[in-house]
Design a protein around this motif. Sequence first.
Motif, PDB file in Angstrom:
ATOM      1  N   GLY A 114       0.785  -1.227   0.000  1.00 43.76           N
ATOM      2  CA  GLY A 114       0.000   0.000   0.000  1.00 43.76           C
ATOM      3  C   GLY A 114       0.815   1.274   0.000  1.00 43.76           C
ATOM      4  N   LYS A 115       2.111   1.151  -0.222  1.00 41.70           N
ATOM      5  CA  LYS A 115       2.981   2.336  -0.157  1.00 41.70           C
ATOM      6  C   LYS A 115       3.584   2.644  -1.524  1.00 41.70           C
ATOM      7  N   GLY A 116       4.344   3.725  -1.551  1.00 36.78           N
ATOM      8  CA  GLY A 116       5.003   4.126  -2.786  1.00 36.78           C
ATOM      9  C   GLY A 116       6.234   3.301  -3.069  1.00 36.78           C
ATOM     10  N   LEU A 117       6.911   3.666  -4.141  1.00 39.41           N
ATOM     11  CA  LEU A 117       8.123   2.950  -4.561  1.00 39.41           C
ATOM     12  C   LEU A 117       9.356   3.698  -4.080  1.00 39.41           C
ATOM     13  N   THR A 118      10.280   2.951  -3.542  1.00 41.87           N
ATOM     14  CA  THR A 118      11.545   3.519  -3.095  1.00 41.87           C
ATOM     15  C   THR A 118      12.645   3.026  -4.023  1.00 41.87           C
ATOM     16  N   SER A 119      13.386   3.953  -4.599  1.00 43.57           N
ATOM     17  CA  SER A 119      14.475   3.567  -5.491  1.00 43.57           C
ATOM     18  C   SER A 119      15.605   2.946  -4.692  1.00 43.57           C
ATOM     19  N   LEU A 120      16.070   1.781  -5.157  1.00 44.32           N
ATOM     20  CA  LEU A 120      17.169   1.080  -4.482  1.00 44.32           C
ATOM     21  C   LEU A 120      18.488   1.290  -5.217  1.00 44.32           C
ATOM     22  N   LEU A 121      18.490   0.958  -6.485  1.00 43.92           N
ATOM     23  CA  LEU A 121      19.710   1.046  -7.274  1.00 43.92           C
ATOM     24  C   LEU A 121      19.366   1.407  -8.703  1.00 43.92           C
ATOM     25  N   LEU A 122      20.259   2.157  -9.312  1.00 41.51           N
ATOM     26  CA  LEU A 122      20.125   2.544 -10.719  1.00 41.51           C
ATOM     27  C   LEU A 122      21.387   2.097 -11.434  1.00 41.51           C
ATOM     28  N   ILE A 123      21.233   1.349 -12.523  1.00 48.48           N
ATOM     29  CA  ILE A 123      22.387   0.893 -13.296  1.00 48.48           C
ATOM     30  C   ILE A 123      22.291   1.474 -14.699  1.00 48.48           C
ATOM     31  N   GLN A 124      23.300   2.199 -15.096  1.00 50.21           N
ATOM     32  CA  GLN A 124      23.366   2.697 -16.467  1.00 50.21           C
ATOM     33  C   GLN A 124      23.670   1.543 -17.419  1.00 50.21           C
ATOM     34  N   SER A 125      23.289   1.719 -18.679  1.00 55.93           N
ATOM     35  CA  SER A 125      23.472   0.636 -19.653  1.00 55.93           C
ATOM     36  C   SER A 125      24.945   0.281 -19.841  1.00 55.93           C
ATOM     37  N   SER A 126      25.833   1.230 -19.554  1.00 58.31           N
ATOM     38  CA  SER A 126      27.265   0.976 -19.727  1.00 58.31           C
ATOM     39  C   SER A 126      27.889   0.310 -18.513  1.00 58.31           C
ATOM     40  N   GLN A 127      27.121   0.169 -17.439  1.00 56.98           N
ATOM     41  CA  GLN A 127      27.656  -0.399 -16.202  1.00 56.98           C
ATOM     42  C   GLN A 127      27.320  -1.885 -16.097  1.00 56.98           C
ATOM     43  N   ARG A 128      28.123  -2.582 -15.292  1.00 51.51           N
ATOM     44  CA  ARG A 128      27.895  -4.010 -15.083  1.00 51.51           C
ATOM     45  C   ARG A 128      27.220  -4.270 -13.736  1.00 51.51           C
ATOM     46  N   GLU A 129      27.483  -3.381 -12.775  1.00 54.49           N
ATOM     47  CA  GLU A 129      26.865  -3.580 -11.466  1.00 54.49           C
ATOM     48  C   GLU A 129      26.879  -2.285 -10.660  1.00 54.49           C
ATOM     49  N   GLN A 130      26.015  -2.278  -9.639  1.00 55.65           N
ATOM     50  CA  GLN A 130      25.954  -1.191  -8.679  1.00 55.65           C
ATOM     51  C   GLN A 130      25.767  -1.800  -7.294  1.00 55.65           C
ATOM     52  N   THR A 131      26.350  -1.141  -6.305  1.00 57.47           N
ATOM     53  CA  THR A 131      26.275  -1.665  -4.941  1.00 57.47           C
ATOM     54  C   THR A 131      25.861  -0.560  -3.992  1.00 57.47           C
ATOM     55  N   SER A 132      25.032  -0.960  -3.012  1.00 56.23           N
ATOM     56  CA  SER A 132      24.665  -0.044  -1.939  1.00 56.23           C
ATOM     57  C   SER A 132      24.425  -0.872  -0.694  1.00 56.23           C
ATOM     58  N   GLY A 133      25.355  -0.811   0.226  1.00 57.95           N
ATOM     59  CA  GLY A 133      25.209  -1.574   1.462  1.00 57.95           C
ATOM     60  C   GLY A 133      25.129  -3.069   1.198  1.00 57.95           C
ATOM     61  N   ARG A 134      24.031  -3.689   1.646  1.00 58.46           N
ATOM     62  CA  ARG A 134      23.853  -5.146   1.444  1.00 58.46           C
ATOM     63  C   ARG A 134      23.295  -5.471   0.060  1.00 58.46           C
ATOM     64  N   LEU A 135      23.021  -4.451  -0.716  1.00 56.14           N
ATOM     65  CA  LEU A 135      22.422  -4.657  -2.030  1.00 56.14           C
ATOM     66  C   LEU A 135      23.458  -4.567  -3.139  1.00 56.14           C
ATOM     67  N   ASN A 136      23.333  -5.492  -4.084  1.00 56.62           N
ATOM     68  CA  ASN A 136      24.177  -5.466  -5.262  1.00 56.62           C
ATOM     69  C   ASN A 136      23.319  -5.839  -6.461  1.00 56.62           C
ATOM     70  N   ARG A 179      19.381  -9.338 -18.919  1.00 60.38           N
ATOM     71  CA  ARG A 179      19.128  -9.795 -17.546  1.00 60.38           C
ATOM     72  C   ARG A 179      19.773  -8.873 -16.523  1.00 60.38           C
ATOM     73  N   SER A 180      19.081  -8.759 -15.400  1.00 59.48           N
ATOM     74  CA  SER A 180      19.626  -8.085 -14.231  1.00 59.48           C
ATOM     75  C   SER A 180      19.286  -8.932 -13.011  1.00 59.48           C
ATOM     76  N   THR A 181      20.189  -8.926 -12.050  1.00 57.71           N
ATOM     77  CA  THR A 181      19.971  -9.680 -10.818  1.00 57.71           C
ATOM     78  C   THR A 181      20.214  -8.761  -9.633  1.00 57.71           C
ATOM     79  N   LEU A 182      19.294  -8.806  -8.690  1.00 58.48           N
ATOM     80  CA  LEU A 182      19.450  -8.060  -7.439  1.00 58.48           C
ATOM     81  C   LEU A 182      19.792  -9.050  -6.337  1.00 58.48           C
ATOM     82  N   TYR A 183      20.933  -8.832  -5.689  1.00 61.83           N
ATOM     83  CA  TYR A 183      21.350  -9.655  -4.575  1.00 61.83           C
ATOM     84  C   TYR A 183      21.176  -8.862  -3.284  1.00 61.83           C
ATOM     85  N   ILE A 184      20.564  -9.490  -2.299  1.00 56.38           N
ATOM     86  CA  ILE A 184      20.462  -8.884  -0.977  1.00 56.38           C
ATOM     87  C   ILE A 184      21.134  -9.834  -0.007  1.00 56.38           C
TER      88      ILE A 184
END
Lengths: 114, 112
Positions: B41-63, B72-77
């Motif tokens: 019932g809530k809004g969306l919170t952005s976690l990670l943004l990956i540009q098309s030229s990038q292979r991965e992004q990391t933020s804390g426990r998130l990759n 394909r994209s994979t989100l690891y927590i």
Amino acid sequence: EAQVTQNPRYLITVTGKKLTVTCSQNMNHEYMSWYRQDPGLGLRQIYYSMNVEVTDKGDVPEGYKVSRKEKRNFPLILESPSPNQTSLYFCASSFKGQGGYEQYFGPGTRLTVT
Amino acid sequence: KQEVTQIPAALSVPEGENLVLNCSFTDSAIYNLQWFRQDPGKGLTSLLLIQSSQREQTSGRLNASLDKSSGRSTLYIAASQPGDSATYLCAVRPNSWGKLQFGAGTQVVVTP
């Protein structure tokens, strides 16, 4: 605090009674858009705006109107709401940061049309 | 037409396990890919943004990884916590101003 705000958050109305859902952002973003979210259909874009006085249709524009007279505001207007417009609505805005265009969403407006 | 698919639709794991969420898209010509979290019932919170030229992004426990050529994209927590329980959505953007195309989401439950 940087944010996208929507009002009202909850609204119950009757078929045919015109309503407006307001959206405002305080981040000076150029790009704003409206989405609706329905079970099984996911998020679908209704309208978007690339700047003041520039708007265009998204995937499901029928029954909706928008206007962009000021950069910060992007209201969604339902001239004659119908029950199939019962949904959860989100306003969003985008800016170009270091990582490219990133979209920020408002908290949502739950609309019920009886 | 771009189609975004997220599998599985739902996932339940015990606390402490690593989470792996998958997102696939049919058109590899994307500008960027964004992962969101949505609580009920809530809004969306952005976690990670990956540009098309990038292979991965990391933020804390998130990759998040991105393999554009295979769509394909994979989100690891890492080390999941009950507070990670939510629906996770991925979305692709075709160009700098274009609309986001969303997947249906993966509903995650982390049990204590």
